[in-house]
Design a protein around this motif. Structure first.
Motif, PDB file in Angstrom:
ATOM      1  N   PRO A   1       0.816  -1.219   0.000  1.00  0.00           N
ATOM      2  CA  PRO A   1       0.000   0.000   0.000  1.00  0.00           C
ATOM      3  C   PRO A   1       0.854   1.276   0.000  1.00  0.00           C
ATOM      4  CG  PRO A   1      -0.811  -1.564   1.625  1.00  0.00           C
ATOM      5  CD  PRO A   1       0.502  -2.091   1.151  1.00  0.00           C
TER       6      PRO A   1
ATOM      7  N   LYS B   1       1.005   4.178  -2.964  1.00  0.00           N
ATOM      8  CA  LYS B   1       0.761   5.581  -2.612  1.00  0.00           C
ATOM      9  C   LYS B   1       1.925   6.462  -3.097  1.00  0.00           C
ATOM     10  CE  LYS B   1      -1.694   7.451   1.274  1.00  0.00           C
ATOM     11  NZ  LYS B   1      -1.884   7.313   2.697  1.00  0.00           N
ATOM     12  N   ASP B   2       3.147   5.981  -2.834  1.00  0.00           N
ATOM     13  CA  ASP B   2       4.334   6.729  -3.267  1.00  0.00           C
ATOM     14  C   ASP B   2       4.353   6.863  -4.785  1.00  0.00           C
ATOM     15  OD1 ASP B   2       5.110   6.982  -0.690  1.00  0.00           O
ATOM     16  OD2 ASP B   2       6.785   5.562  -0.772  1.00  0.00           O
TER      17      ASP B   2
ATOM     18  N   GLN C   1       1.795   6.886  -6.795  1.00  0.00           N
ATOM     19  CA  GLN C   1       0.769   7.859  -7.208  1.00  0.00           C
ATOM     20  C   GLN C   1       1.235   9.298  -6.983  1.00  0.00           C
ATOM     21  OE1 GLN C   1      -2.407   6.039  -4.856  1.00  0.00           O
ATOM     22  NE2 GLN C   1      -3.575   5.686  -6.740  1.00  0.00           N
ATOM     23  N   HIS C   2       2.107   9.493  -6.004  1.00  0.00           N
ATOM     24  CA  HIS C   2       2.600  10.842  -5.711  1.00  0.00           C
ATOM     25  C   HIS C   2       3.964  11.112  -6.350  1.00  0.00           C
ATOM     26  CE1 HIS C   2      -0.484  10.385  -2.576  1.00  0.00           C
ATOM     27  NE2 HIS C   2      -0.665  11.677  -2.774  1.00  0.00           N
TER      28      HIS C   2
END
Ligand code: SF4
Length: 444
Positions: free
Chosen positions: A118, A122-123, A125-126
């Motif tokens: 997860p 997240k990383d 996506q950013h």
């Protein structure tokens, strides 16, 4: 966000492709798919039998890498890197040998994917992917249901894979699982496993645990809850489970048809030297354990490792005769493989006995099933040869037929007998096809 998941193949034959026909669904990728945020576009390529479309639109590529598939994984990675797509590698090999894998991937993941996946997504996506995600090992799939829809439209053996536990607390020096889990065994909550079973597409279930009964009391309490579900299932267990009459009875009553157990060797001194202490309990060449399993109609799929320091050609011949005598439903005869970072690997390295510059998994001359080190009492070639001979002798059609028709083989369900008749020729064919495979697909 579009993500491509890939299960790499081992390699190819000298003059043709190798398409694995006895393949099972790669559960670990379904677990990753099950953890992705809603709306993620997921493509799954099973390189074992289909071509990878490198030009299919994707933002991130994820490979599960074992030592045998490392070379092929690096080839796949090169193709995506040419196209500017970031590549993530995780699994057993990146955990055992992260420095090597880091040279071929943008991101490596060590340990269990559940603990880092997860955060990695997240990383990503950013736009801040890190080169390394160090996960821990622990309870598998906490609250996670695998997304098996990624397998739709692809062909696999009609058996559903699931896990009850992960890891093993035993001491075997050759075992990569042991090195990976540092002798720890992690068990899922019963309710989660029981729920997942109800969602499985096939009636036959394979618990892909490293050692299902590593914690016998936890196994017993789960098996009691499994009985009412009336499923048929198989798994992997260490043979010491058969010392416990209650455990054996529960295995049989809960629908267990049989299991793979690493008998490894019928010589006590080999078992001592490999650190397989669980096999030494009540040791009488496994006679009491095998008889107890047969009395309960459980079939044993015996796995032997060949080429230990006390093995000779004669002792391996004895092992083949022993397996024929006991009529195990299946028997695997594997030349021992020194996996990197295991205690066996380190010892052979210190004794200067490793072949292929110590990196058989990358070496162009290595062939699948061949010896990768210098055995004590035979040449590497002789070990390779007797390993293959053991497989051939044990799988002669007439020998297989006699075994399947013998009631003491422990095949206690007609459906299983039918499956074995149907798939034995497939496994036999695979045995010949796999022998001598070149690792990687691009050749030497
Ligand atoms: S019992 Fe099996 S899984 Fe456990 S350490 Fe030994 S070989 Fe590995």
């Amino acid at each position: 966000m579009k993500i491509t998941l890939i299960k790499p193949r081992i390699g190819k034959r000298e003059k043709s492709e190798y398409i694995e026909e006895g393949r099972m669904e790669p559960l670990q990728l379904a677990v990753l798919a099950g953890m992705l945020p809603e709306g993620t576009g997921v493509t799954f390529f099973d390189d074992r039998f289909e071509n990878i479309d490198y030009d299919r639109e994707t933002d991130l590529v994820v490979l599960t890498v074992e030592t045998f598939t490392a070379k092929r994984s690096y080839e796949i990675s090169r193709e995506y890197k040419k196209r500017g797509i970031p590549v993530v590698m995780g699994g057993m090999h990146p955990t055992l040998l992260s420095e090597e894998v880091a040279c071929h991937a943008d991101v490596i993941c060590t340990g269990d994917a559940e603990s880092i996946w997860p955060a990695l997504i997240k990383d990503f996506q950013h736009g801040r992917l890190k080169p390394v995600y160090r996960g821990t090992t622990g309870i598998p799939q906490k609250g996670i249901l695998p997304d098996r829809s990624i397998f739709n439209g692809k062909w696999y053996l009609p058996i559903s894979l699931i896990q009850f536990s992960r890891g093993c607390n035993s001491t075997c020096r050759f075992c990569a699982t042991n090195a990976y889990f540092e002798r720890k065994h992690h068990v899922r909550p019963d309710e989660e496993v029981l729920y997942e079973i109800q969602t499985l597409p096939h009636k036959l279930v394979f618990f892909v645990d490293d050692n299902f009964t590593a914690n016998p009391e936890r196994a017993k309490s789960f098996l009691k809850k499994l009985i009412p579900l009336k499923i048929k299932w198989v798994t992997q267990i260490s043979i010491n489970a058969a010392n416990d009459p209650e455990l054996v009875s529960l295995l049989a009553r809960s629908g267990c048809l049989g299991f793979v157990a690493g008998l490894e060797s019928i010589q006590r001194k080999n078992l001592v030297s490999m650190g397989k202490n669980v096999n030494l309990l009540e040791f009488n060449k496994f006679k009491p354990q095998i008889e107890r399993l047969k009395d309960h109609g459980l079939s044993l799929w015996a796995a032997f490792t060949l080429g230990h320091d006390h093995d000779t050609i004669t002792s391996i011949e004895d092992t083949i005769s022993y397996a024929l005598h006991w009529k195990f439903a299946f028997a695997a005869f594997n030349v021992i493989t020194p996996y990197p970072n295991t205690r066996l690997y380190e010892r052979l390295k210190s004794e200067n006995r490793l072949l292929f510059d110590g990196k058989w998994w990358l070496h162009p001359d290595y062939r699948f099933n061949h010896a990768t080190y210098i055995p004590k009492h035979m040449s590497p070639g002789a070990l390779t040869e007797i390993g293959m001979r053991a497989r051939v002798v044990y799988n002669k059609p007439l020998v297989v037929l006699k075994r399947l028709l013998n009631h003491r083989t422990g095949i206690n369900a007609l459906s299983v007998l039918w499956l074995l008749f149907k798939y034995n020729p497939v496994f036999r064919k695979e045995m010949y096809k796999r022998h001598g495979i070149i690792l990687g697909k691009e050749g030497v």
